[in-house]
Design an enzyme around this catalytic site. Structure first.
Site, mmCIF file in Angstrom:
data_model
loop_
_atom_site.group_PDB
_atom_site.id
_atom_site.type_symbol
_atom_site.label_atom_id
_atom_site.label_comp_id
_atom_site.label_asym_id
_atom_site.label_seq_id
_atom_site.Cartn_x
_atom_site.Cartn_y
_atom_site.Cartn_z
ATOM 1 N N SER A 96 1.065 -1.060 -0.376
ATOM 2 C CA SER A 96 0.452 0.134 0.157
ATOM 3 C C SER A 96 0.979 1.196 -0.391
ATOM 4 O O SER A 96 1.899 1.370 -1.006
ATOM 5 C CB SER A 96 -1.730 0.489 0.916
ATOM 6 O OG SER A 96 -2.038 0.991 1.128
ATOM 7 N N HIS A 229 -7.702 -6.202 0.778
ATOM 8 C CA HIS A 229 -6.646 -5.305 0.480
ATOM 9 C C HIS A 229 -5.497 -5.647 1.647
ATOM 10 O O HIS A 229 -4.271 -5.068 1.261
ATOM 11 C CB HIS A 229 -7.123 -3.218 1.222
ATOM 12 C CG HIS A 229 -6.060 -2.293 1.229
ATOM 13 N ND1 HIS A 229 -5.219 -2.260 -0.304
ATOM 14 C CD2 HIS A 229 -5.272 -1.965 2.001
ATOM 15 C CE1 HIS A 229 -4.830 -1.341 -0.038
ATOM 16 N NE2 HIS A 229 -4.289 -1.002 1.103
#
Length: 248
Positions: A96, A229
């Protein structure tokens, strides 16, 4: 050659299991993340791989330090801290926010120090010329907490503990400001191979990861895992097998 006794406030070092260090994997955490996310990774690599897990200011051992709220400043600091470790091949893995940071560090290593990373591994993040920053940080703590809960990171559990809340929030505020002010720009390529990883239920799509092919003059590959995620929690073993094979 750097000696094993050398320490760094920027990296928590996980030495290889048996044998001499032959290469290094630098792991860059997500927004709000810590070096602890990569505990145990070194146990899964053969071939003398030392894991260097980045310790950002304002958390864990560096809790008393001011957090960094700009990508450029953070990339400069991490790159500078890496200089003593460049005697061996260095691979960069970032999840990320850490993926964007890994790219910026790779650029700086090549352009400012003449060092080509052995590989750049980017996880759950749009390519630098495709990023679409969210102004979450402008909504205050409530907006940041809502986003953390939505994404499902481990920090969400810490926020439920009143004793930990005040310790966790400064890093979250800073990191979300950093991510929210990191804007897209033309794709400046690195010369090392790039590998993308993403979960098949993430809002960051495989197509988003595929755009990383535009920022390398070497090879690009993409692996999609089941999950959202934070797919790398449930798919940890599969991810580390893939990484180990590529690093080897």
């Amino acid at each position: 050659m750097i000696e094993s006794a050398v320490d760094s406030r920027w990296f928590r070092r996980y030495p290889p299991v048996g044998g001499r260090t032959a290469k290094r994997l630098v792991c860059l955490p997500h927004a709000g993340g810590t070096a602890s996310a990569f505990h145990g990774w070194a146990d899964r690599f053969g071939g003398g791989v030392e894991v260097l897990a980045a310790r950002y200011p304002g958390r864990q051992e560096r809790i008393a330090e001011d957090c960094i709220t700009g990508m450029g400043e953070l990339a400069d600091a991490v790159t500078e801290a890496l200089i003593p470790f460049l005697d061996l091949p260095v691979h960069l893995f970032g999840h990320s926010m850490g993926a964007s940071l890994g790219y910026e560090v790779a650029l700086k290593l090549e352009r400012e120090h003449g060092v080509r990373p052995a590989g750049l591994y980017v996880s759950a993040r749009k390519a630098p010329h495709r990023v679409t920053p969210k102004p979450t940080h402008l909504g205050g703590d409530e907006a940041v907490i809502e986003e953390v809960l939505r994404l499902g990171g481990t920090e969400a559990q810490l926020l439920d503990d009143p004793d930990l809340y005040d310790l966790v929030m400064p890093a979250l505020r800073a990191d979300f400001e950093l991510v929210g002010t990191y804007h897209a720009r033309p794709a400046h390529p690195v010369s090392c191979p790039v590998v993308g990883y993403v979960g098949d239920r993430d809002e960051i799509t495989p197509a988003d990861l595929a755009a990383w092919a535009d920022v390398t003059t070497a090879s690009f590959d993409l692996t999609v895992f089941p999950g959202g995620h934070f797919y790398l929690a449930d798919q940890r073993d599969a991810l580390l097998r893939d990484l180990a094979a590529r690093i080897a």
